[in-house]
Design a protein around this motif. Structure first.
Motif, PDB file in Angstrom:
ATOM      1  N   TRP A 154      -0.111  -3.772   7.732  1.00 57.69           N
ATOM      2  CA  TRP A 154       0.295  -3.074   6.501  1.00 57.69           C
ATOM      3  C   TRP A 154       0.189  -4.027   5.315  1.00 57.69           C
ATOM      4  CZ3 TRP A 154       6.093  -1.941   5.247  1.00 57.69           C
ATOM      5  CH2 TRP A 154       6.211  -1.090   4.149  1.00 57.69           C
TER       6      TRP A 154
ATOM      7  N   SER B 130       9.105   1.998  13.557  1.00 55.80           N
ATOM      8  CA  SER B 130       9.628   2.656  12.361  1.00 55.80           C
ATOM      9  C   SER B 130       9.971   1.644  11.279  1.00 55.80           C
ATOM     10  CB  SER B 130      10.877   3.461  12.729  1.00 55.80           C
ATOM     11  OG  SER B 130      11.921   2.580  13.121  1.00 55.80           O
ATOM     12  N   GLN B 131      10.361   2.153  10.112  1.00 54.42           N
ATOM     13  CA  GLN B 131      10.735   1.266   9.024  1.00 54.42           C
ATOM     14  C   GLN B 131      11.905   0.361   9.402  1.00 54.42           C
ATOM     15  OE1 GLN B 131       9.256   0.755   5.923  1.00 54.42           O
ATOM     16  NE2 GLN B 131      10.707  -0.961   5.855  1.00 54.42           N
TER      17      GLN B 131
ATOM     18  N   THR C 229       5.733   7.536  11.510  1.00 53.71           N
ATOM     19  CA  THR C 229       6.008   6.777  10.302  1.00 53.71           C
ATOM     20  C   THR C 229       4.677   6.322   9.736  1.00 53.71           C
ATOM     21  OG1 THR C 229       8.148   6.005  11.136  1.00 53.71           O
ATOM     22  CG2 THR C 229       7.197   4.795   9.304  1.00 53.71           C
TER      23      THR C 229
ATOM     24  N   SER D 114       4.328   1.574   0.512  1.00 48.33           N
ATOM     25  CA  SER D 114       5.422   2.500   0.818  1.00 48.33           C
ATOM     26  C   SER D 114       5.363   2.924   2.275  1.00 48.33           C
ATOM     27  CB  SER D 114       5.339   3.744  -0.076  1.00 48.33           C
ATOM     28  OG  SER D 114       4.141   4.465   0.185  1.00 48.33           O
ATOM     29  N   SER D 115       6.477   3.449   2.742  1.00 43.79           N
ATOM     30  CA  SER D 115       6.502   4.046   4.080  1.00 43.79           C
ATOM     31  C   SER D 115       7.283   5.340   4.018  1.00 43.79           C
ATOM     32  CB  SER D 115       7.140   3.092   5.104  1.00 43.79           C
ATOM     33  OG  SER D 115       8.531   2.992   4.903  1.00 43.79           O
ATOM     34  N   ARG D 116       6.974   6.236   4.922  1.00 38.79           N
ATOM     35  CA  ARG D 116       7.690   7.520   5.003  1.00 38.79           C
ATOM     36  C   ARG D 116       7.550   8.080   6.404  1.00 38.79           C
ATOM     37  NH1 ARG D 116       3.557  11.992   2.804  1.00 38.79           N
ATOM     38  NH2 ARG D 116       1.657  10.739   2.724  1.00 38.79           N
ATOM     39  N   ASP D 117       8.544   8.856   6.796  1.00 37.07           N
ATOM     40  CA  ASP D 117       8.493   9.571   8.068  1.00 37.07           C
ATOM     41  C   ASP D 117       7.908  10.953   7.834  1.00 37.07           C
ATOM     42  OD1 ASP D 117       9.697   7.457   9.379  1.00 37.07           O
ATOM     43  OD2 ASP D 117      11.710   8.251   9.149  1.00 37.07           O
TER      44      ASP D 117
ATOM     45  N   TYR E 262       2.656   4.116   6.919  1.00 38.52           N
ATOM     46  CA  TYR E 262       2.732   2.961   6.034  1.00 38.52           C
ATOM     47  C   TYR E 262       1.485   2.943   5.157  1.00 38.52           C
ATOM     48  CZ  TYR E 262       6.214   1.436   9.437  1.00 38.52           C
ATOM     49  OH  TYR E 262       7.306   1.375  10.270  1.00 38.52           O
ATOM     50  N   THR E 263       1.681   3.059   3.838  1.00 38.24           N
ATOM     51  CA  THR E 263       0.574   3.012   2.892  1.00 38.24           C
ATOM     52  C   THR E 263       0.578   1.650   2.208  1.00 38.24           C
ATOM     53  OG1 THR E 263       0.828   5.393   2.506  1.00 38.24           O
ATOM     54  CG2 THR E 263      -0.506   4.154   0.926  1.00 38.24           C
TER      55      THR E 263
ATOM     56  N   GLU F 156       3.472  -4.467  10.839  1.00 34.62           N
ATOM     57  CA  GLU F 156       3.861  -4.968   9.519  1.00 34.62           C
ATOM     58  C   GLU F 156       2.798  -5.900   8.945  1.00 34.62           C
ATOM     59  OE1 GLU F 156       7.576  -7.263   7.283  1.00 34.62           O
ATOM     60  OE2 GLU F 156       7.652  -6.882   9.445  1.00 34.62           O
TER      61      GLU F 156
ATOM     62  N   SER G 129      12.492   6.844   3.964  1.00 35.29           N
ATOM     63  CA  SER G 129      11.282   6.101   3.654  1.00 35.29           C
ATOM     64  C   SER G 129      11.656   4.937   2.774  1.00 35.29           C
ATOM     65  CB  SER G 129      10.257   7.000   2.939  1.00 35.29           C
ATOM     66  OG  SER G 129      10.764   7.429   1.697  1.00 35.29           O
TER      67      SER G 129
END
Length: 584
Positions: A124, A93-94, A66, A41-44, A68-69, A121, A22
């Motif tokens: 986001w 993905s990121q 994934t 932030s991003s996370r899987d 994306y906050t 993107e 992330s």
């Protein structure tokens, strides 16, 4: 390898971190009367869908996503966007964010689908939470993980649409979403092709979704892949090959549909395939969903982006969807463009219009417009000034309309009884187009455009000597009809590379005439143009040379023995209009 860098994003400076599964971003945000700033932030994540994994018989299926906050202040909420990919693709993905910037329609180095996904993107950065996820069976050849479990079921309401609902439920439980009502997030979606179909079908079942941007996708999957009962074999082959190259896992029914619809040399019509294979196309669409007892389409705002020259999901799919969705009462717009699905080999023959074009509808950039549209509908952003219908004529011109025109008797092309044989064949390295051209007449004055859906009244019958190698449906004969233009006395062009098949066993054209649609087209007309019909007994969009027996010349497969007579008429949608033109 992940790239580190600085980006300027709507007034803030965002630093993308490296490493791990992330990333996070530190953002300078004024917090007047609010909680502390929270970095983007991003996370899987793995999201558990409560639907069986048909491949392993596990009770649930893992969907890889994934998340994306956006940058926000503690206590703030934000709307949600769902994104998913096309057939044979994977989530955004990121690493995709790191290696690509949000594009626009002028970027000829990226296709329509990549440009649509690049808006993840941009959204986001604009303050949306975005969840991009791998459809079941996909993502195994990308993003450094195994993607989502099970095999692809072809956008089945019982599998993929239930997965999408599970993603929404996960977001409600784990993100600080803006709610329109308890349990009802303010939510939109974007994606192209397979990633467009999930939006439409999800919205048909789940009233929580508010705004959609389906791109180059289908309303009626059966009519798209099996138009009028004829298998679009060249694209069937392309789709199957794409899945294989991506290491995708296919469900048993989709694998069977691939074999029967693309690789078997004695199938050419829908009824030549097993019912299981046919069901993949017949059942998995908003069209079929809408035919269920008691179905009512929820109110949803839709910006539908469809490619005129898309030979998989043609303009009619957008037209049908646009007209259906308006019944729900939402704000529904249709913008066409010059991108979409194409197979280069099918665009190389005489008469073809060549490579796909850009994603403009005249002066409208469909790519950046989709982000503005979602911001307007979900965040109260500035209103987007869009026509109800925009039909692209080329990379620079379009017409703005209130509805999609249909062919009229004022521009009727009569077809005297015309016999065709398998030699009347488009493409396949032939030096000239072997189509029969039936002209309507010469364009005398400008401005006139060909824009909309032609309407045909046809009688199609098999001639003596017709050979049908398909035992389930033989002996059937067929004709393939497109709109042609001869410009400046030169070569004929097949407008937007679109042809519509009709077979002699279709009751609408076998004896009693009934109106049927040809494929919608849009083209600017010049003074001196000869406009009319192109008739073929074979066309490479409906052939699969890969199924040709070893040692045989590459001259086609199931339609080479076709012998057919067609008569009737076609009404063309020619209107007087001054195109809206994009500035150079």
């Amino acid at each position: 390898m992940r790239r580190c860098g600085l980006y300027s994003v709507i007034g803030f400076v965002l630093l993308t971190a490296c490493g791990g599964g992330s990333s996070s971003s530190s953002v300078s945000v004024a917090s007047i009367g609010r909680g502390a700033p929270v970095a983007a932030s991003s996370r899987d994540v793995d999201i558990e869908s409560p639907v069986i994994n048909a491949a392993t018989q596990a009770a649930t299926t893992i969907i890889r996503a994934t998340v994306y906050t956006p940058a926000h202040n503690e206590g703030d909420t934000y709307p949600l966007i769902l994104n998913s990919h096309g057939w044979g693709g994977s989530r955004y993905s990121q690493s995709d964010v790191d290696n690509n910037d949000p594009g626009d329609a002028s970027d000829s180095s990226r296709n329509f689908f990549d440009l649509v996904d690049s808006q993840v993107e941009a959204l986001w950065a604009a303050g949306f939470a975005v969840i991009s996820y791998d459809e079941r069976g996909f993502g195994r050849n990308d993003d450094g993980d195994n993607g989502s479990d099970d095999g692809a079921h072809g956008m089945s309401p019982d599998y993929e649409i239930e997965d999408a609902k599970a993603v929404v439920d996960w977001a409600l439980a784990n993100l600080d979403l803006t709610l329109d009502a308890p349990g009802d997030p303010r939510m939109g979606a974007l994606g192209g092709s397979y990633g467009g179909a999930f939006q439409l079908m999800l919205a048909g079942e789940d009233p929580r979704i508010d705004a959609l941007v389906p791109g180059a996708t289908w309303f009626d999957f059966g009519q798209a892949l099996l138009p009028n009962g004829v298998i679009k074999k060249a694209y069937g082959l392309g789709l199957c090959a794409r899945a294989q190259s991506d290491m995708a896992q296919l469900s048993t029914e989709v694998a069977r549909a691939c074999t029967e619809g693309a690789f078997t040399s004695v199938t050419r019509e829908q009824l030549d395939a097993s019912q299981e294979a046919q069901n993949v196309f017949i059942l998995n669409s908003l069209k079929t969903m809408s035919e269920g007892a008691g179905f009512v389409m929820p109110d949803v705002d839709v910006l539908w982006l469809q490619g005129n020259r898309d030979i998989l999901f043609n303009l009619n799919q957008g037209v049908l969807g646009f007209e259906f969705l308006q019944q729900g009462g939402g704000d529904v717009r249709l913008l066409s463009h010059e991108g979409g699905h194409g197979i280069r080999a099918l665009r190389a023959g005489a008469g073809a219009q060549g490579e796909l074009g850009l994603s403009f509808c005249g002066p409208i950039d469909t790519i950046t417009t989709l982000t503005a549209w979602l911001s307007e509908k979900l965040k109260g952003g500035a209103a987007t000034s869009l026509p109800r219908v925009c039909l692209s004529l080329d990379d620079n011109q379009a017409v703005y309309l209130d509805a999609v025109p249909r062919g009229t008797q004022a521009f009727r092309v009569p077809i005297a009884a015309t016999s065709l044989s398998g030699a009347d064949h488009h493409n396949d390295n032939h030096p000239t187009s072997a189509a029969t051209f039936i002209p309507l007449g010469t364009v005398a004055t400008e401005p006139q455009v060909l824009a909309g859906v032609p309407i045909a009244n046809l009688v199609v019958s098999a001639d003596a000597g017709n050979a049908d190698p398909t035992p389930a449906t033989g002996p059937a004969a067929g004709v393939f009809i497109g709109i042609g233009i001869q410009r400046n006395g030169g070569d004929l062009i097949l407008v937007d590379d679109q042809v519509q098949p009709f077979i002699s066993t279709d009751p609408r054209v076998s004896s009693a005439q009934a109106p049927v649609n040809l494929i919608g087209v849009a083209e600017d007309l010049h003074a001196g143009d000869q406009v009319g019909l192109l008739l073929y007994a074979r066309h490479d969009q409906y052939e699969n040379h890969a199924a040709q027996p070893a040692g045989q010349p590459n001259t086609g497969t199931a339609w080479s023995g076709n012998r057919v007579t067609v008569s009737g008429s076609v009404d063309l949608p020619i209107i007087e209009a001054s195109p809206e033109t994009r500035s150079p």
